[in-house]
Design a protein around this motif. Structure first.
Motif, PDB file in Angstrom:
ATOM      1  N   ALA A   5       0.784  -1.308   0.115  1.00  0.00           N
ATOM      2  CA  ALA A   5       0.114  -0.114  -0.053  1.00  0.00           C
ATOM      3  C   ALA A   5       0.936   1.185   0.078  1.00  0.00           C
ATOM      4  N   TYR A   6       0.485   2.257  -0.447  1.00  0.00           N
ATOM      5  CA  TYR A   6       1.406   3.440  -0.571  1.00  0.00           C
ATOM      6  C   TYR A   6       0.430   4.818  -0.461  1.00  0.00           C
ATOM      7  N   ILE A   7       0.825   5.721   0.439  1.00  0.00           N
ATOM      8  CA  ILE A   7       0.290   6.927   0.541  1.00  0.00           C
ATOM      9  C   ILE A   7       1.050   8.072   0.025  1.00  0.00           C
ATOM     10  N   GLY A   8       0.670   9.040  -0.616  1.00  0.00           N
ATOM     11  CA  GLY A   8       1.402  10.280  -0.946  1.00  0.00           C
ATOM     12  C   GLY A   8       0.610  11.508  -1.319  1.00  0.00           C
ATOM     13  N   ASP A   9       1.161  12.310  -1.819  1.00  0.00           N
ATOM     14  CA  ASP A   9       0.369  13.624  -1.758  1.00  0.00           C
ATOM     15  C   ASP A   9       0.695  14.410  -2.876  1.00  0.00           C
ATOM     16  N   ASP A  10       1.917  14.383  -3.897  1.00  0.00           N
ATOM     17  CA  ASP A  10       2.138  15.204  -4.784  1.00  0.00           C
ATOM     18  C   ASP A  10       2.775  14.303  -6.007  1.00  0.00           C
ATOM     19  N   VAL A  11       2.977  15.186  -6.982  1.00  0.00           N
ATOM     20  CA  VAL A  11       3.593  14.963  -8.243  1.00  0.00           C
ATOM     21  C   VAL A  11       4.410  13.597  -8.179  1.00  0.00           C
ATOM     22  N   ASN A  12       5.344  13.712  -7.498  1.00  0.00           N
ATOM     23  CA  ASN A  12       6.457  12.925  -7.547  1.00  0.00           C
ATOM     24  C   ASN A  12       6.099  11.653  -6.799  1.00  0.00           C
ATOM     25  N   ASP A  13       4.900  11.288  -6.369  1.00  0.00           N
ATOM     26  CA  ASP A  13       4.247  10.191  -5.952  1.00  0.00           C
ATOM     27  C   ASP A  13       3.418   9.342  -6.930  1.00  0.00           C
ATOM     28  N   VAL A  14       3.144  10.286  -8.044  1.00  0.00           N
ATOM     29  CA  VAL A  14       2.020   9.642  -8.764  1.00  0.00           C
ATOM     30  C   VAL A  14       2.431   8.290  -9.719  1.00  0.00           C
ATOM     31  N   ALA A  15       3.612   8.202 -10.027  1.00  0.00           N
ATOM     32  CA  ALA A  15       4.101   6.863 -10.887  1.00  0.00           C
ATOM     33  C   ALA A  15       4.168   5.870  -9.815  1.00  0.00           C
ATOM     34  N   ILE A  16       4.590   5.927  -8.676  1.00  0.00           N
ATOM     35  CA  ILE A  16       4.339   4.704  -7.907  1.00  0.00           C
ATOM     36  C   ILE A  16       3.069   4.408  -7.306  1.00  0.00           C
ATOM     37  N   MET A  17       2.382   5.404  -7.149  1.00  0.00           N
ATOM     38  CA  MET A  17       0.824   5.121  -6.818  1.00  0.00           C
ATOM     39  C   MET A  17       0.180   4.507  -7.936  1.00  0.00           C
ATOM     40  N   GLU A  18       0.205   4.706  -9.151  1.00  0.00           N
ATOM     41  CA  GLU A  18      -0.267   4.204 -10.232  1.00  0.00           C
ATOM     42  C   GLU A  18       0.242   2.655 -10.362  1.00  0.00           C
ATOM     43  N   GLU A  19       1.336   2.751 -10.190  1.00  0.00           N
ATOM     44  CA  GLU A  19       1.590   1.085 -10.062  1.00  0.00           C
ATOM     45  C   GLU A  19       1.245   0.321  -8.787  1.00  0.00           C
ATOM     46  N   ILE A  20       1.241   0.698  -7.653  1.00  0.00           N
ATOM     47  CA  ILE A  20       0.800   0.199  -6.829  1.00  0.00           C
ATOM     48  C   ILE A  20      -0.655   0.076  -6.783  1.00  0.00           C
ATOM     49  N   ALA A  21      -1.320   0.987  -7.216  1.00  0.00           N
ATOM     50  CA  ALA A  21      -2.907   0.927  -7.313  1.00  0.00           C
ATOM     51  C   ALA A  21      -3.370  -0.298  -8.136  1.00  0.00           C
ATOM     52  N   LYS A  22      -2.722  -0.977  -9.091  1.00  0.00           N
ATOM     53  CA  LYS A  22      -3.163  -1.853  -9.815  1.00  0.00           C
ATOM     54  C   LYS A  22      -3.342  -3.099  -9.143  1.00  0.00           C
ATOM     55  N   GLU A  23      -2.750  -3.393  -7.986  1.00  0.00           N
ATOM     56  CA  GLU A  23      -2.959  -4.604  -7.179  1.00  0.00           C
ATOM     57  C   GLU A  23      -2.976  -4.323  -5.869  1.00  0.00           C
ATOM     58  N   GLY A  24      -2.440  -3.176  -5.218  1.00  0.00           N
ATOM     59  CA  GLY A  24      -2.467  -2.940  -3.874  1.00  0.00           C
ATOM     60  C   GLY A  24      -3.432  -1.849  -3.542  1.00  0.00           C
ATOM     61  N   LEU A  25      -3.367  -1.158  -2.484  1.00  0.00           N
ATOM     62  CA  LEU A  25      -4.009   0.143  -2.050  1.00  0.00           C
ATOM     63  C   LEU A  25      -3.478   1.303  -2.037  1.00  0.00           C
ATOM     64  N   THR A  26      -3.848   2.326  -2.566  1.00  0.00           N
ATOM     65  CA  THR A  26      -2.973   3.722  -2.466  1.00  0.00           C
ATOM     66  C   THR A  26      -3.997   4.713  -1.499  1.00  0.00           C
ATOM     67  N   GLY A  27      -3.610   5.754  -1.199  1.00  0.00           N
ATOM     68  CA  GLY A  27      -4.395   6.902  -0.359  1.00  0.00           C
ATOM     69  C   GLY A  27      -3.566   8.280  -0.527  1.00  0.00           C
ATOM     70  N   CYS A  28      -4.363   9.157  -0.095  1.00  0.00           N
ATOM     71  CA  CYS A  28      -3.573  10.519   0.036  1.00  0.00           C
ATOM     72  C   CYS A  28      -4.400  11.181   0.985  1.00  0.00           C
ATOM     73  N   PRO A  29      -3.610  12.277   1.500  1.00  0.00           N
ATOM     74  CA  PRO A  29      -4.085  13.070   2.673  1.00  0.00           C
ATOM     75  C   PRO A  29      -5.247  14.127   1.909  1.00  0.00           C
ATOM     76  N   ARG A  30      -6.000  14.566   2.846  1.00  0.00           N
ATOM     77  CA  ARG A  30      -7.227  15.423   2.266  1.00  0.00           C
ATOM     78  C   ARG A  30      -6.485  16.656   1.459  1.00  0.00           C
ATOM     79  N   ASP A  31      -5.610  17.160   2.056  1.00  0.00           N
ATOM     80  CA  ASP A  31      -5.006  18.368   1.410  1.00  0.00           C
ATOM     81  C   ASP A  31      -3.949  17.979   0.310  1.00  0.00           C
ATOM     82  N   ALA A  32      -3.975  16.850  -0.093  1.00  0.00           N
ATOM     83  CA  ALA A  32      -3.018  16.445  -1.161  1.00  0.00           C
ATOM     84  C   ALA A  32      -3.271  17.354  -2.668  1.00  0.00           C
ATOM     85  N   THR A  33      -2.295  17.302  -3.567  1.00  0.00           N
ATOM     86  CA  THR A  33      -2.599  18.036  -4.643  1.00  0.00           C
ATOM     87  C   THR A  33      -3.107  17.084  -5.560  1.00  0.00           C
TER      88      THR A  33
END
Length: 185
Positions: free
Chosen positions: A124-152
């Motif tokens: 699972a991965y939690i991130g908040d900005d553009v530098n997190d997008v690529a890893i979040m897209e990859e992990i979202a395929k099979e795992g879980l992803t999240g972001c803070p309320r004030d994420a970009t």
């Protein structure tokens, strides 16, 4: 009511997975990877003539790390920064892994998998900005992803869950509790 979450709160930000699929994914999670600045911190940093001096961390987020550990889920931080205060915080939280100075986070997925013996569906991965997008897209395929309320807005399309709290103010804890609630649903 399922734990502290209403059943409809277990549904994710990205409306593409059913509650059943989210639950199945949550049951497989063994490692939650988090960005630091903007997730564990509020994105602020105090500088002096000596450079970075301090960052603010939420005790509630630390309890989220502990609650995950208590159910067999490890946590680690992956960040582009090399911060002495972060090293101390990770040590305090008894994190086994800390990835500092990582500019291309997606390229680290294979390293994490090799070091842990896990598969993508256990991340699972939690991130908040553009530098997190690529890893979040990859992990979202099979795992879980999240972001803070004030994420970009850049991370919203690749987040399964948007925390009710801002970064540095309990966002990690909220994501952890969401995973725990899914596992208990």
């Amino acid at each position: 009511m399922i734990g502290i979450f209403q059943r409809d709160q277990l549904y994710h930000f990205m409306q593409s997975l059913s509650l059943g699929e989210l639950t199945q994914r949550a049951l497989r999670i063994k490692l939650v990877i988090s960005d630091n600045d903007g997730v564990f911190t509020d994105t602020g940093v105090y500088y002096s003539e000596r450079g970075e001096e301090m960052k603010r961390y939420s005790i509630r987020d630390g309890m989220g790390v502990e609650r995950l550990r208590n159910i067999g889920i490890e946590t680690c931080i992956m960040t582009g920064e090399v911060s002495p205060s972060l090293k101390k915080r990770a040590e305090k939280l008894a994190m086994k892994r800390l990835y500092l100075g990582v500019k291309e986070k997606l390229s680290m997925v294979e390293t994490v998998l090799a070091e842990t013996g896990l598969s993508r569906c256990e991340l699972a991965y939690i991130g908040d900005d553009v530098n997190d997008v690529a890893i979040m897209e990859e992990i979202a395929k099979e795992g879980l992803t999240g972001c803070p309320r004030d994420a970009t807005i850049f991370v919203h399309p690749c987040s399964h869950y948007q925390a009710k709290a801002d970064g540095g103010h309990g966002a990690f804890r909220d994501f952890a509790e969401w995973i725990i609630a899914l596992r208990n649903s």
